[in-house]
Design a protein around this motif. Structure first.
Motif, PDB file in Angstrom:
ATOM      1  N   ALA A  38      -4.238   8.513 -12.678  1.00 18.05           N
ATOM      2  CA  ALA A  38      -4.766   7.620 -11.647  1.00 18.05           C
ATOM      3  C   ALA A  38      -3.754   6.546 -11.272  1.00 18.05           C
ATOM      4  CB  ALA A  38      -6.071   6.988 -12.132  1.00 18.05           C
ATOM      5  N   ALA A  90      -2.143   2.692   1.230  1.00 20.29           N
ATOM      6  CA  ALA A  90      -1.511   3.786   0.509  1.00 20.29           C
ATOM      7  C   ALA A  90      -1.371   5.005   1.416  1.00 20.29           C
ATOM      8  CB  ALA A  90      -2.341   4.137  -0.735  1.00 20.29           C
ATOM      9  N   VAL A  92      -0.907   8.929   1.366  1.00 18.26           N
ATOM     10  CA  VAL A  92      -0.982  10.109   0.507  1.00 18.26           C
ATOM     11  C   VAL A  92       0.127  11.111   0.808  1.00 18.26           C
ATOM     12  CG1 VAL A  92      -3.466   9.904   0.112  1.00 18.26           C
ATOM     13  CG2 VAL A  92      -2.637  11.198   2.083  1.00 18.26           C
ATOM     14  N   ILE A 120      -5.011  -1.041  -4.950  1.00 21.01           N
ATOM     15  CA  ILE A 120      -4.193  -0.158  -4.109  1.00 21.01           C
ATOM     16  C   ILE A 120      -5.081   0.746  -3.251  1.00 21.01           C
ATOM     17  CG2 ILE A 120      -2.575   1.772  -4.152  1.00 21.01           C
ATOM     18  CD1 ILE A 120      -1.313   0.503  -6.636  1.00 21.01           C
ATOM     19  N   VAL A 121      -6.089   1.350  -3.873  1.00 20.48           N
ATOM     20  CA  VAL A 121      -6.978   2.244  -3.134  1.00 20.48           C
ATOM     21  C   VAL A 121      -7.768   1.479  -2.077  1.00 20.48           C
ATOM     22  CG1 VAL A 121      -8.983   3.765  -3.320  1.00 20.48           C
ATOM     23  CG2 VAL A 121      -7.148   3.910  -5.013  1.00 20.48           C
ATOM     24  N   ALA A 130       1.711   6.562  -4.138  1.00 22.89           N
ATOM     25  CA  ALA A 130       1.227   6.569  -2.760  1.00 22.89           C
ATOM     26  C   ALA A 130       1.498   5.242  -2.063  1.00 22.89           C
ATOM     27  CB  ALA A 130      -0.271   6.879  -2.736  1.00 22.89           C
ATOM     28  N   GLU A 131       1.472   4.152  -2.805  1.00 20.14           N
ATOM     29  CA  GLU A 131       1.697   2.827  -2.220  1.00 20.14           C
ATOM     30  C   GLU A 131       3.170   2.558  -1.971  1.00 20.14           C
ATOM     31  OE1 GLU A 131       1.085  -0.563  -0.440  1.00 20.14           O
ATOM     32  OE2 GLU A 131      -0.640   0.529  -1.242  1.00 20.14           O
ATOM     33  N   VAL A 154      -5.308   0.071  -9.764  1.00 17.57           N
ATOM     34  CA  VAL A 154      -5.743   1.233  -8.987  1.00 17.57           C
ATOM     35  C   VAL A 154      -6.742   0.818  -7.908  1.00 17.57           C
ATOM     36  CG1 VAL A 154      -6.969   3.442  -9.098  1.00 17.57           C
ATOM     37  CG2 VAL A 154      -5.314   2.835 -10.878  1.00 17.57           C
ATOM     38  N   THR A 155      -7.687  -0.040  -8.254  1.00 17.44           N
ATOM     39  CA  THR A 155      -8.716  -0.468  -7.306  1.00 17.44           C
ATOM     40  C   THR A 155      -8.109  -1.216  -6.120  1.00 17.44           C
ATOM     41  OG1 THR A 155     -10.350  -0.636  -9.084  1.00 17.44           O
ATOM     42  CG2 THR A 155     -10.826  -1.812  -7.045  1.00 17.44           C
ATOM     43  N   THR A 201      -0.495   8.141  -9.512  1.00 19.34           N
ATOM     44  CA  THR A 201      -0.793   8.613  -8.160  1.00 19.34           C
ATOM     45  C   THR A 201      -0.930   7.446  -7.183  1.00 19.34           C
ATOM     46  OG1 THR A 201      -1.927  10.572  -9.027  1.00 19.34           O
ATOM     47  CG2 THR A 201      -2.409   9.937  -6.758  1.00 19.34           C
ATOM     48  N   SER A 202      -1.660   6.418  -7.580  1.00 21.83           N
ATOM     49  CA  SER A 202      -1.871   5.284  -6.674  1.00 21.83           C
ATOM     50  C   SER A 202      -0.586   4.507  -6.422  1.00 21.83           C
ATOM     51  CB  SER A 202      -2.957   4.354  -7.243  1.00 21.83           C
ATOM     52  OG  SER A 202      -2.582   3.849  -8.508  1.00 21.83           O
ATOM     53  N   ALA A 247       0.378  -3.967  -1.729  1.00 23.76           N
ATOM     54  CA  ALA A 247      -0.982  -3.703  -1.257  1.00 23.76           C
ATOM     55  C   ALA A 247      -1.641  -4.951  -0.685  1.00 23.76           C
ATOM     56  CB  ALA A 247      -1.827  -3.150  -2.392  1.00 23.76           C
TER      57      ALA A 247
END
Length: 380
Positions: A209, A146, A148, A140-141, A216-217, A137-138, A212-213, A237
């Motif tokens: 989490a 990403a 949305v 990708i964000v 989005a990616e 998650v970290t 979703t990530s 990513a």
């Protein structure tokens, strides 16, 4: 619950629902919450090994208890094989079936020497899996790539969302195994309901989490075709060097799931053997470790055979159907306790998700449940 499900269920769920994957996740969580609440209420009254096998027997009658126990044993045995195969395909794809059988043998040995050792091993596994998922998650964000807009739902199919929910439910299933350990925990009246609700809540937060990530990616189309969506999302990513770490995390997660699955199935086998629905020889408890070691060994042997021959996705679909039948009986049992809203919602939700799974999974599931009922009738 924090096991291999999140690594293997996202792709098929995205294939079924596309960009509506997150709606399926929320629906699966809602059904799981109803099931957890019903299971917790019943576990307080019946803190015994066996879970819904005991609840159905005591609240609805012997045939419903047997059906729940049979569904749990066959469904989770298939799930054990699926988790073992996940270990094999991530750890050493060229020898996936061999690795799967070896994993089953090793974890069966761990379980036979006592729950305390299994619990410590589970804590280590969960810590590793959480660290890997947090890293996914970290990364990708933090990459900034990403999009949305890919979370928006277009051309939503109700059947697709229901199928996605049924497949994602495979990743949530696990809280019932807390109830199956009713004879082996301190203060079960307080411990079991609290453990079920905390475990489900934490798992939902983590899965939301991650899903979703990754969505989005990659987007729903790439996610549906991905064989390892979390690993591919990390690479997309801009961090392909983390792909081996994600694969290690998936392997460790599958081992954690397999450990808990064998533990829970063997306790239900113990309860059914005590009531002579399964061979009485399986009801023997080890004099030193206080574990149902014969049931453990029998379950391990069957899972090893299945892991040597089964297909991964077929095992997941069949397991989901059987486990949803199991929870439907749990909710029906909870209906007899007074409160109606949550058990009714859980019962309807389980049946809808079960019968909207892929046709092959439903057909095989119905056939196996009917076979179990026929065996019960013949024995009676």
């Amino acid at each position: 619950m924090l096991g291999a499900g999140i690594f293997v269920a996202l792709g098929p769920a995205a294939s079924a629902a596309g960009s509506a994957l997150l709606a399926g996740l929320i629906l699966a969580a809602a059904v799981a919450y109803c099931n957890a609440t019903s299971s917790a209420r019943l576990a307080v009254l019946y803190p015994q090994s066996g879970g819904t096998y005991v609840y159905g027997r005591e609240r609805l009658g012997p045939v419903w208890g047997y059906t729940a126990g049979w569904s749990f044993v066959v469904g989770k045995t298939a799930s054990c094989a699926a988790m073992a195969l996940t270990v094999g395909f991530y750890a050493w794809p060229e020898y996936a079936h061999v690795v799967a059988v070896a994993a089953v043998a090793a974890l069966t040995a761990v379980n036979t020497v006592g729950v305390q050792k299994s619990a410590w091993l589970t804590r280590i596994i969960v810590a590793v899996v959480l660290a890997v998922l947090a890293a996914v998650v970290t990364v990708i964000v933090g990459s900034g790539g990403a999009d949305v807009s890919q979370l928006a739902m277009h051309d939503v199919s109700v059947l697709g969302v229901l199928q996605a929910a049924g497949l994602m439910f495979f990743a949530f299933a696990g809280y019932a195994r807390i109830a199956t350990l009713g004879e082996e925990v301190r203060d079960p009246v307080t411990t079991i309901p609290r453990a079920i609700r905390i475990a489900l809540g934490l798992t939902l937060v983590v899965y939301a989490a991650v899903a979703t990530s990754v969505l989005a990616e990659l987007g729903s189309a790439a996610m549906a075709s991905a064989t390892a969506p979390l690993a591919e999302a990390v690479a997309a990513a801009g961090h392909p060097g983390l792909t081996p770490i994600v694969k290690v995390g998936a392997t460790v997660a599958a081992l954690g799931s397999l450990l808990a699955l064998i533990l829970g199935v063997s306790r239900t086998v113990l309860a059914m053997a005590r009531d002579r629905h399964l061979p009485a020889v399986l009801a023997v408890v080890h004099p030193r470790f206080a574990t149902p070691y014969r049931a453990e060994l029998a379950v391990g042997a069957i899972v090893a055979v299945l892991a040597a021959v089964l297909d991964l996705r077929g095992a997941i679909g069949f397991s989901s159907f059987a486990v949803l039948v199991y929870y439907a009986i749990a909710n029906a049992s909870a209906l007899t306790l007074g409160a109606k809203a949550i058990p009714i919602a859980g019962l309807v939700g389980c049946l809808v998700l079960a019968f909207t799974l892929p046709v092959t999974s439903v057909a095989v599931g119905v056939a196996v449940v009917v076979l179990g009922a026929a065996a019960y009738a013949v024995r009676r």
